[in-house]
Design an enzyme around this catalytic site. Sequence first.
Site, mmCIF file in Angstrom:
data_model
loop_
_atom_site.group_PDB
_atom_site.id
_atom_site.type_symbol
_atom_site.label_atom_id
_atom_site.label_comp_id
_atom_site.label_asym_id
_atom_site.label_seq_id
_atom_site.Cartn_x
_atom_site.Cartn_y
_atom_site.Cartn_z
ATOM 1 N N PRO A 1 0.840 -1.211 0.000
ATOM 2 C CA PRO A 1 0.000 0.000 0.000
ATOM 3 C C PRO A 1 0.871 1.257 0.000
ATOM 4 O O PRO A 1 1.833 1.346 0.751
ATOM 5 C CB PRO A 1 -0.787 -0.102 1.313
ATOM 6 N N GLU A 2 0.521 2.193 -0.860
ATOM 7 C CA GLU A 2 1.230 3.465 -0.926
ATOM 8 C C GLU A 2 0.295 4.564 -0.423
ATOM 9 O O GLU A 2 -0.779 4.269 0.103
ATOM 10 C CB GLU A 2 1.690 3.730 -2.368
ATOM 11 N N HIS B 1 -4.119 -15.438 9.468
ATOM 12 C CA HIS B 1 -3.082 -14.414 9.573
ATOM 13 C C HIS B 1 -3.568 -13.172 10.320
ATOM 14 O O HIS B 1 -3.035 -12.085 10.119
ATOM 15 C CB HIS B 1 -2.541 -14.009 8.194
ATOM 16 N N ARG C 1 2.493 -11.777 5.647
ATOM 17 C CA ARG C 1 3.971 -11.799 5.647
ATOM 18 C C ARG C 1 4.570 -11.145 6.887
ATOM 19 O O ARG C 1 5.789 -11.186 7.064
ATOM 20 C CB ARG C 1 4.500 -11.166 4.360
ATOM 21 N N ARG D 1 22.424 15.010 -6.964
ATOM 22 C CA ARG D 1 22.168 13.574 -6.778
ATOM 23 C C ARG D 1 22.376 12.841 -8.099
ATOM 24 O O ARG D 1 21.780 13.195 -9.112
ATOM 25 C CB ARG D 1 20.744 13.312 -6.295
#
Length: 296
Positions: free
Chosen positions: A2-3, A91, A110, A153
Amino acid sequence: MPELPEVETIRRQLAPVLESRRLARVEILDPRWTQPQGPGEVAAGLERRVVRRLERAGKYLVWALSGERFLLMHLRMTGTLLFDPPADPVHTRVRIALDDGHRLVYVDPRRFGTGHLMASAAARDLYLGARLGPEPLTPAFTVDYLRAAARGRTAPVKAFVLDQRRIAGVGNIYADEALFRASIHPLRPAGSLRSAQLAALHDGIEAALAAGIAAKGATIDDFRHVDGAHGSFQDEFLVHLREGRPCVRCATPIRKLVVGGRGTYVCERCQARPRRRGQAASSSGRRPARSAASSS
Ligand SMILES: [Zn+2]
């Protein structure tokens, strides 16, 4: 994973049912969730507190609780929050019973997700400040900020955009979508972007995130809404996961590259590859980027 748009979707769905509710009982079934804090200590710190506001910082869900406590949740790879599931899914890692009889379950196959309890606003700010740069879609995220952060950068711009300490909340999906919108190749050194490209990148990041929020996030792997439904942004991807399919702008087949270890999707016609060192400048007369010319 998820972002920002996926976490914001969860926040918007949960805020109306959590805010002003008291956490009647908190059961943390997996001690890894709170490490290095102890699960008993965190559960005791949460129980009987009222949820004042549900907020978000980057990919963190921030629970502002009574008594100036803050729970910082990060869903990582596979974390999901389900409101009133019919039974505990497999889970299940955390169970929260609310004072109105509803309940919330945190599921994480996970087990990379985390829940950390902060004992003050200052502790919250210290924790998040060390991990997160400015938040897109807020006044703190400006083209001037991007220019200063990118200066000098030599890392690929995709890695730069993914670095949470530079820009909060952007992950692999929205980085690909933003760079395509900005017509910038993901391998271009961040410090080589010209002013117009930095402005396009800024707008591309915000447009990609806004589109993701409007579609209630993207469900590729585990992301679910709090009622178990899927987001729909995966149906609107411009480049991400579209390998071999025609570019929506120019019909060139989308290519998949690996940048910084992440699968990366690009239209190499719309997003021109950076020139290699020693390669002649193009006939457009643009000089080679300084960082590309000086890096080894
Ligand atoms: Zn194209």
